[in-house]
Design an enzyme around this catalytic site. Structure first.
Site, mmCIF file in Angstrom:
data_model
loop_
_atom_site.group_PDB
_atom_site.id
_atom_site.type_symbol
_atom_site.label_atom_id
_atom_site.label_comp_id
_atom_site.label_asym_id
_atom_site.label_seq_id
_atom_site.Cartn_x
_atom_site.Cartn_y
_atom_site.Cartn_z
ATOM 1 C CG ASP A 1 -1.742 1.043 1.289
ATOM 2 O OD1 ASP A 1 -2.413 1.497 2.409
ATOM 3 O OD2 ASP A 1 -1.858 1.748 0.154
ATOM 4 C CG ASP B 1 -3.714 4.398 -2.284
ATOM 5 O OD1 ASP B 1 -4.777 4.503 -1.494
ATOM 6 O OD2 ASP B 1 -2.933 3.289 -2.058
HETATM 7 N N1 LIG Z 1 -4.501 3.162 0.748
HETATM 8 C C1 LIG Z 1 -5.937 2.354 0.822
HETATM 9 C C2 LIG Z 1 -5.467 1.230 1.700
HETATM 10 O O1 LIG Z 1 -4.824 0.249 1.356
HETATM 11 C C3 LIG Z 1 -7.014 0.566 2.195
HETATM 12 S S1 LIG Z 1 -6.860 -0.369 3.552
HETATM 13 C C4 LIG Z 1 -7.814 -1.784 3.392
HETATM 14 C C5 LIG Z 1 -9.011 -1.834 3.855
HETATM 15 C C6 LIG Z 1 -9.881 -3.049 3.648
HETATM 16 C C7 LIG Z 1 -9.609 -4.021 2.923
HETATM 17 C C8 LIG Z 1 -8.115 -4.015 2.233
HETATM 18 C C9 LIG Z 1 -7.360 -2.929 2.469
HETATM 19 C C10 LIG Z 1 -7.939 1.395 2.332
HETATM 20 O O2 LIG Z 1 -8.752 1.731 0.904
HETATM 21 C C11 LIG Z 1 -8.295 3.122 0.417
HETATM 22 C C12 LIG Z 1 -6.870 3.322 1.232
HETATM 23 O O3 LIG Z 1 -7.670 2.703 2.606
#
Ligand SMILES: N[C@H]1[C@H](O)[C@@H](Sc2ccccc2)[C@@H]2OC[C@H]1O2
Length: 329
Positions: free
Chosen positions: A35, A219
């Site tokens: 991420d 992202d």
């Molecule tokens: N940067 C992104 C992050 O990786 C995910 S966290 C996530 C939540 C549930 C399931 C899987 C991942 C969330 O959606 C957009 C932003 O925050």
């Protein structure tokens, strides 16, 4: 030194991308969501309530000879989609794509929100954002990439995400054969922890780029391309059956539509997202109504170039030069 890890779409809608990570000694392999929009490496673990951890691969620090508790440290994170998790912290050896960081902060979850409990294909996240975004207290910890950067051949990584195919995260080198076009570089703003940048203009259906700049973040953890309403409307005005669907919380259209491409300028080059990548998925199995990969960012307050945009490019996250590179694929 370099690293190279395969990454795979989690489902038929390319909702997220899964990359295997080895933690501890002997190695415990966990599927994580890389991420660039956050800066914590956190995992489901032996400390996660059993009911929440059911179905997930978990990390057990007690079974790793190299695990050490980071005394007094804790973490707590809330993401853009309001999901959240929190817990305590260990340090351990973490290997990604053959490259090892000997003492990486591994954040063990003692609490996870429903979205994570239900998402059994991942065991946590590996943040690739800037260290300023790390949530560990009393002392923020470095990301895996930040710890690796000084030992890598070059302090950069690339993301090559693909639609329904295996892609890669490469660390310390740029494999330019993954791209068709030149790499356009533009300054990255890491002050908020994200990889922020500005696109210089956009166009629909192959027209000439306009000069309406778009500032947003790259992202890998966001599925969609989320932009201002005026851009979203300019795009879907070209799609006969497009309409906002309250229950779906987004724009949907007939799956049979021949969608126009969407292009944006960055670093002197143009990235074109083919219309096919903007037809994300039927709203439910077998439906002839499809959900758009381009949606409004109005409720978020920040534009997000998520996986729908990243799939069209080889993207270089260049920490050393604080810049982002985009090359057409
Ligand atoms: N940067 C992104 C992050 O990786 C995910 S966290 C996530 C939540 C549930 C399931 C899987 C991942 C969330 O959606 C957009 C932003 O925050």
């Amino acid at each position: 030194q370099t690293g190279s890890a395969n990454t795979n779409p989690s489902d038929s809608a390319d909702d997220e991308y899964i990359t295997n990570v080895s933690i501890g000694t002997p190695a415990q392999v966990l599927p994580l969501d890389f991420d660039t929009g956050s800066s914590d490496l956190w995992v489901f673990s032996s400390e996660t309530p059993k009911s929440s951890a059911s179905g997930h691969v978990t990390y057990s620090p007690s079974k790793s000879s190299t695990a050490k508790k980071l005394s007094g440290a804790s973490w707590s994170i809330t993401y853009g989609d309001h999901s959240s998790s929190s817990g305590d912290v260990y340090t351990d050896k973490v290997t990604v794509g053959g490259f090892s960081v000997s003492s990486q902060a591994v954040e063990s979850a003692t609490k996870v929100s429903t979205q994570f409990v239900q998402d059994t294909v991942i065991s946590g996240l590996l943040g690739l954002g800037f260290d300023v975004g790390n949530t560990v207290k009393p002392r923020a910890q470095k990301t895996w990439f930040s710890n690796a950067a000084n030992s890598l051949a070059q302090p950069l990584f690339t993301a090559d995400l693909k639609h329904q195919q295996t892609g890669s995260y490469n660390f310390g080198f740029i494999d330019t054969t993954l791209a068709k076009g030149p790499i356009g570089y533009t300054p990255a703003d890491g002050s908020e922890g994200y990889w922020g940048f500005t696109a210089t203009g956009y166009s629909v259906g192959g027209a000439k780029l306009n000069r309406n700049s778009i500032t947003g973040i790259a992202d890998t953890g966001t599925t969609l391309l989320l932009l201002d309403d005026d851009v979203v409307n300019a795009y879907y005005n070209n799609v006969e059956s497009a309409q906002y669907d309250d229950s779906q919380q987004g724009v949907v259209f007939d799956c049979s539509e021949d969608l126009p491409s969407f292009s944006f300028g960055v670093g002197g080059t143009t990235i074109t997202i083919p219309g096919s990548l903007i037809n994300l998925t039927p709203v439910s199995d077998g439906s002839s109504t499809c959900f758009g990969g381009l949606q409004s960012s109005a409720d978020i307050g920040i534009n997000i170039f998520g996986d729908v945009a990243l799939k069209a490019a080889l993207v270089v996250f260049d920490l050393g030069n604080e810049r982002l590179g985009w090359a057409q694929k």
